[in-house]
Design a protein around this motif. Structure first.
Motif, PDB file in Angstrom:
ATOM      1  N   SER A  48     -16.711 -17.567 -74.511  1.00  0.00           N
ATOM      2  CA  SER A  48     -18.112 -17.219 -74.355  1.00  0.00           C
ATOM      3  C   SER A  48     -18.320 -15.774 -74.775  1.00  0.00           C
ATOM      4  O   SER A  48     -17.467 -14.920 -74.554  1.00  0.00           O
ATOM      5  CB  SER A  48     -18.539 -17.382 -72.892  1.00  0.00           C
ATOM      6  OG  SER A  48     -18.349 -18.714 -72.486  1.00  0.00           O
ATOM      7  N   TYR A 130     -23.943 -21.885 -74.472  1.00  0.00           N
ATOM      8  CA  TYR A 130     -24.778 -22.386 -73.380  1.00  0.00           C
ATOM      9  C   TYR A 130     -24.231 -23.734 -72.934  1.00  0.00           C
ATOM     10  O   TYR A 130     -23.635 -24.464 -73.730  1.00  0.00           O
ATOM     11  CB  TYR A 130     -26.235 -22.497 -73.822  1.00  0.00           C
ATOM     12  CG  TYR A 130     -26.740 -21.239 -74.479  1.00  0.00           C
ATOM     13  CD1 TYR A 130     -26.931 -20.076 -73.735  1.00  0.00           C
ATOM     14  CD2 TYR A 130     -26.990 -21.202 -75.857  1.00  0.00           C
ATOM     15  CE1 TYR A 130     -27.372 -18.911 -74.349  1.00  0.00           C
ATOM     16  CE2 TYR A 130     -27.427 -20.038 -76.466  1.00  0.00           C
ATOM     17  CZ  TYR A 130     -27.615 -18.891 -75.709  1.00  0.00           C
ATOM     18  OH  TYR A 130     -28.036 -17.740 -76.311  1.00  0.00           O
ATOM     19  N   ASP A 131     -24.453 -24.081 -71.668  1.00  0.00           N
ATOM     20  CA  ASP A 131     -23.813 -25.266 -71.102  1.00  0.00           C
ATOM     21  C   ASP A 131     -24.109 -26.539 -71.894  1.00  0.00           C
ATOM     22  O   ASP A 131     -23.207 -27.312 -72.206  1.00  0.00           O
ATOM     23  CB  ASP A 131     -24.247 -25.453 -69.645  1.00  0.00           C
ATOM     24  CG  ASP A 131     -23.653 -24.398 -68.725  1.00  0.00           C
ATOM     25  OD1 ASP A 131     -22.676 -23.746 -69.139  1.00  0.00           O
ATOM     26  OD2 ASP A 131     -24.167 -24.220 -67.606  1.00  0.00           O
TER      27      ASP A 131
END
Length: 237
Positions: A48, A130-131
């Motif tokens: 990330s 992002y998830d």
């Protein structure tokens, strides 16, 4: 083509059975947790983006309107830049390009989806930190593995090496989740997601809008409202 898997195909599928490919797909379809750091195309590892990465881009711009500075939360639409690493490999992109051209092939009105960069759009999408995008990365990567395993099992080659008819034979089995046989249901979820992303990529280009017949986003000296026939059709006349 014969059903024999040659050395190149064996390298692609060694240690990964069709059952395992389906397990990876199921994890993505169910909303898998974020993947650990993975290798990028340049050989580096990426996870990330850090807060420092985001802060470094605050106020930065690559050109265009200097007032459209752009930050990670307010992107520069005049001179856009992707601030995360792109994760898909060249092989994965080649398979995605072939699949996107099955979904939207070239015809007399417009080029195929890959010519307009649909696979690159998908790469940017699934690489975003992002998830939901990470879940799509799991689903897409698992689906691409499944495609090659299925292609090797049926036709003895990678998906990119198959004939058009052979590609269609596989895609016909996974093109609609509701109609897919139980053994293809999870793979159909992968195809459904790629179809959605391919369509988004294609029909947001100038060529795709022309293919669709979209005539918006044009300056007009005046607007007289919807035509009477449209209002009548909507029951608003």
């Amino acid at each position: 083509m014969s059903g024999r898997v040659d050395e190149r195909d064996r390298d692609a599928t060694e240690g990964l059975t069709r059952r395992r490919a389906l397990q990876v797909l199921a994890a993505g379809a169910a909303g898998a947790a974020a993947l650990p750091a993975v290798a990028c195309r340049d050989g580096s590892e990426s996870g990330s983006p850090s807060a420092q990465d985001a802060a470094a881009l605050t106020g930065a711009t690559s050109g265009g309107n200097p007032r459209a500075a752009g930050t990670p939360t307010d992107p520069d639409l005049v001179s856009p830049a992707v601030w995360w690493d792109l994760l898909l490999t060249e092989e994965e992109l080649a398979t995605l390009a072939a699949l996107s051209d099955i979904i939207i092939p070239e015809d007399e009105r417009s080029p195929g989806a890959s010519t307009l960069g649909a696979h690159d759009f998908i790469d940017e999408w699934v690489s975003a930190p992002y998830d939901g995008n990470r879940n799509d990365l799991t689903l897409v990567r698992g689906g691409l593995v499944w495609l090659d395993v299925e292609s090797a099992g049926r036709f003895g080659g990678r998906f990119t090496d198959l004939t058009l008819d052979q590609k269609h034979a596989i895609c016909d089995d996974i093109c609609w989740v509701e109609n897919a046989a139980p053994e293809y249901r999870v793979a159909a979820r992968f195809f459904d997601r790629v179809r959605d992303l391919t369509s988004t990529a294609f029909w947001t280009t100038a060529e795709g809008m022309a293919d669709l017949g979209f005539v918006g986003n044009r300056p007009m000296p005046r607007f007289d409202g919807p035509p009477p026939e449209v209002l009548e059709r909507l029951g608003l006349a």
